[in-house]
Write an enzyme that holds these catalytic residues in place. Structure first.
Site, mmCIF file in Angstrom:
data_model
loop_
_atom_site.group_PDB
_atom_site.id
_atom_site.type_symbol
_atom_site.label_atom_id
_atom_site.label_comp_id
_atom_site.label_asym_id
_atom_site.label_seq_id
_atom_site.Cartn_x
_atom_site.Cartn_y
_atom_site.Cartn_z
ATOM 1 N N SER A 125 0.838 -1.207 0.000
ATOM 2 C CA SER A 125 0.000 0.000 0.000
ATOM 3 C C SER A 125 0.870 1.254 0.000
ATOM 4 O O SER A 125 2.065 1.190 0.317
ATOM 5 C CB SER A 125 -0.862 0.005 1.279
ATOM 6 O OG SER A 125 -1.376 1.284 1.554
ATOM 7 N N TYR A 176 -3.652 -0.016 9.994
ATOM 8 C CA TYR A 176 -3.462 -0.406 8.591
ATOM 9 C C TYR A 176 -2.042 -0.084 8.131
ATOM 10 O O TYR A 176 -1.369 -0.925 7.521
ATOM 11 C CB TYR A 176 -4.489 0.347 7.740
ATOM 12 C CG TYR A 176 -4.513 0.016 6.277
ATOM 13 C CD1 TYR A 176 -3.871 0.832 5.350
ATOM 14 C CD2 TYR A 176 -5.200 -1.094 5.802
ATOM 15 C CE1 TYR A 176 -3.913 0.545 3.987
ATOM 16 C CE2 TYR A 176 -5.242 -1.379 4.442
ATOM 17 C CZ TYR A 176 -4.607 -0.560 3.554
ATOM 18 O OH TYR A 176 -4.639 -0.840 2.197
HETATM 19 P P1 NAP Z 1 -11.975 -4.831 -0.915
HETATM 20 O O1 NAP Z 1 -12.732 -4.560 -2.159
HETATM 21 O O2 NAP Z 1 -12.534 -4.440 0.413
HETATM 22 O O3 NAP Z 1 -11.585 -6.390 -0.879
HETATM 23 C C1 NAP Z 1 -10.939 -6.886 0.244
HETATM 24 C C2 NAP Z 1 -10.990 -8.390 0.117
HETATM 25 O O4 NAP Z 1 -10.359 -8.947 1.263
HETATM 26 C C3 NAP Z 1 -12.414 -8.923 0.062
HETATM 27 O O5 NAP Z 1 -12.553 -9.796 -1.021
HETATM 28 C C4 NAP Z 1 -12.576 -9.645 1.382
HETATM 29 O O6 NAP Z 1 -13.331 -10.830 1.248
HETATM 30 C C5 NAP Z 1 -11.155 -10.035 1.694
HETATM 31 N N1 NAP Z 1 -10.968 -10.289 3.136
HETATM 32 C C6 NAP Z 1 -11.109 -9.420 4.153
HETATM 33 N N2 NAP Z 1 -10.897 -10.050 5.323
HETATM 34 C C7 NAP Z 1 -10.630 -11.353 5.020
HETATM 35 C C8 NAP Z 1 -10.316 -12.509 5.784
HETATM 36 N N3 NAP Z 1 -10.248 -12.456 7.113
HETATM 37 N N4 NAP Z 1 -10.088 -13.674 5.132
HETATM 38 C C9 NAP Z 1 -10.161 -13.731 3.775
HETATM 39 N N5 NAP Z 1 -10.457 -12.676 2.982
HETATM 40 C C10 NAP Z 1 -10.682 -11.507 3.616
HETATM 41 O O7 NAP Z 1 -10.573 -4.120 -0.969
HETATM 42 P P2 NAP Z 1 -9.542 -3.794 -2.144
HETATM 43 O O8 NAP Z 1 -9.474 -2.326 -2.259
HETATM 44 O O9 NAP Z 1 -9.795 -4.648 -3.340
HETATM 45 O O10 NAP Z 1 -8.194 -4.282 -1.402
HETATM 46 C C11 NAP Z 1 -7.553 -5.473 -1.738
HETATM 47 C C12 NAP Z 1 -6.155 -5.369 -1.141
HETATM 48 O O11 NAP Z 1 -5.500 -4.226 -1.680
HETATM 49 C C13 NAP Z 1 -6.170 -5.160 0.372
HETATM 50 O O12 NAP Z 1 -5.062 -5.835 0.945
HETATM 51 C C14 NAP Z 1 -5.964 -3.639 0.511
HETATM 52 O O13 NAP Z 1 -5.374 -3.303 1.751
HETATM 53 C C15 NAP Z 1 -5.037 -3.384 -0.624
HETATM 54 N N6 NAP Z 1 -4.973 -2.025 -1.131
HETATM 55 C C16 NAP Z 1 -6.105 -1.396 -1.551
HETATM 56 C C17 NAP Z 1 -5.971 -0.113 -2.097
HETATM 57 C C18 NAP Z 1 -7.143 0.681 -2.596
HETATM 58 O O14 NAP Z 1 -6.978 1.913 -2.809
HETATM 59 N N7 NAP Z 1 -8.291 0.082 -2.790
HETATM 60 C C19 NAP Z 1 -4.721 0.474 -2.199
HETATM 61 C C20 NAP Z 1 -3.612 -0.198 -1.704
HETATM 62 C C21 NAP Z 1 -3.755 -1.460 -1.189
HETATM 63 P P3 NAP Z 1 -14.692 -11.047 2.097
HETATM 64 O O15 NAP Z 1 -15.582 -9.915 1.733
HETATM 65 O O16 NAP Z 1 -15.166 -12.404 1.630
HETATM 66 O O17 NAP Z 1 -14.295 -11.008 3.555
HETATM 67 C C1 GCO Z 2 -6.981 5.207 3.143
HETATM 68 C C2 GCO Z 2 -7.091 4.293 1.960
HETATM 69 C C3 GCO Z 2 -5.721 3.794 1.587
HETATM 70 C C4 GCO Z 2 -5.834 2.796 0.492
HETATM 71 C C5 GCO Z 2 -4.501 2.295 0.082
HETATM 72 C C6 GCO Z 2 -3.594 3.372 -0.415
HETATM 73 O O1 GCO Z 2 -7.915 5.230 3.962
HETATM 74 O O2 GCO Z 2 -5.970 5.917 3.201
HETATM 75 O O3 GCO Z 2 -7.967 3.232 2.236
HETATM 76 O O4 GCO Z 2 -5.066 3.275 2.681
HETATM 77 O O5 GCO Z 2 -6.580 1.686 0.900
HETATM 78 O O6 GCO Z 2 -3.910 1.527 1.060
HETATM 79 O O7 GCO Z 2 -2.478 2.748 -1.010
#
Ligand code: NAP
Ligand code: GCO
Length: 262
Positions: A141, A154
């Site tokens: 992230s 986080y």
């Molecule tokens: P999301 O749409 O909320 O998806 C998160 C996924 O994690 C869901 O499919 C959820 O499945 C699963 N999950 C949560 N708790 C779990 C558990 N205990 N066991 C198994 N699965 C679990 O989020 P996203 O934005 O796609 O994020 C995916 C990854 O990218 C995360 O690691 C997040 O921190 C990272 N990320 C996101 C962003 C962003 O801007 N969106 C940026 C940087 C990093 P269930 O619903 O079935 O629990």
């Molecule tokens: C926040 C956002 C971010 C993104 C991502 C950025 O609240 O700042 O959720 O943390 O999820 O991790 O890279």
């Protein structure tokens, strides 16, 4: 086209994970997706993939629960074969000012976002050693590098995940296992929906404007599909000499001090 390779994407039912699942299918991997609460989303993704001619195995498992994870890998091994590519994508966030956050909430974020990738990597490494190859991709992230208000748990988890990535690379590179991270910028998924919600008067959320107008040179939120190509690269033999790196896919955020005042 990849043949006879098995990939597992944790949390693959929606968001970034689902985009990576679709691309790995298109590239010929046999794919397993893990879900915890989103069974319907997982099943509908599987039927979408089936309609495209791909077989995707949905497996329910809380990645923070060791017993669940052992059963998940045993089921995947039985149905598809041992995992060649593990994408540790599952993650949650809780946006609470640190002094108001309970230790339970803090612990739950660490459990899923840091202990989960550890537990899954620990489960898959022995078979990768036996096979003489393996790929582990941890979804890090911006918060692996930055802090911001309300995301102490986080950021602690994602900072730790960056170092876990480097440590797995250090400890298991000798077995031809590559462990790298992908560091997404701000991506339009359910996890960030609250940061993009329209205001009562219909105007943009201030955080939305902050990201698009001040912090991201690309001037936009990323799409989940923006992460699929980097995931394919780090899953493939094209990255066999890349190890312990975090590939930031952020539209330029980390390179940019922020828009200067007019
Ligand atoms: P999301 O749409 O909320 O998806 C998160 C996924 O994690 C869901 O499919 C959820 O499945 C699963 N999950 C949560 N708790 C779990 C558990 N205990 N066991 C198994 N699965 C679990 O989020 P996203 O934005 O796609 O994020 C995916 C990854 O990218 C995360 O690691 C997040 O921190 C990272 N990320 C996101 C962003 C962003 O801007 N969106 C940026 C940087 C990093 P269930 O619903 O079935 O629990
Ligand atoms: C926040 C956002 C971010 C993104 C991502 C950025 O609240 O700042 O959720 O943390 O999820 O991790 O890279």
């Amino acid at each position: 086209m990849i043949q006879n390779k098995v990939a597992l994407v944790t949390g693959g039912a929606k968001g970034i994970g689902a985009a990576i699942v679709k691309r790995l299918c298109e590239d010929g991997y046999a794919v397993a997706i893990n879900y915890n609460k989103s069974e319907q989303r997982a099943l509908s993704l599987c039927s979408f993939c089936a309609s495209e001619g791909f077989t995707v195995l949905p497996v329910k498992c809380d990645v923070a629960a060791s017993r669940d994870v052992e059963k998940m890998f045993a089921e995947i091994e039985e149905r598809l074969g041992s995992v060649d590519v593990l994408v540790n994508n599952a993650g949650i966030i809780k946006r609470i000012p640190m002094h108001e956050m309970s230790a339970e909430d803090f612990r739950r974020v660490i459990d899923i976002d840091l202990n989960g990738p550890f537990i899954c990597a620990k489960a898959v490494i022995p078979s990768m050693i036996k096979k003489g190859h393996g790929k582990i991709i941890n979804i890090c992230s911006m918060m692996s590098e930055f802090g911001r208000e309300t995301v102490s748990a986080y950021a602690s988890a994602k900072g730790g995940l960056k170092m876990l990535t480097r440590n797995i690379a250090s400890e298991y590179g000798q077995y031809n296992i590559q462990c790298n991270g992908i560091g997404p910028g701000y991506i339009a998924t359910p996890q960030t929906a609250p940061l993009r919600e329209k205001q009562a008067d219909g105007s943009k959320h201030p955080f939305d404007s902050f990201i698009t107008d001040s912090k991201t040179p690309a001037g936009r939120w990323g799409d989940p599909e923006d992460l699929a190509g980097p995931a394919v690269f780090l899953s493939s033999s094209a990255s066999d000499f890349v190890n312990g790196q975090i590939l930031y896919v952020d539209g330029g955020i980390l390179a940019y001090i922020g828009k200067q005042p007019k």
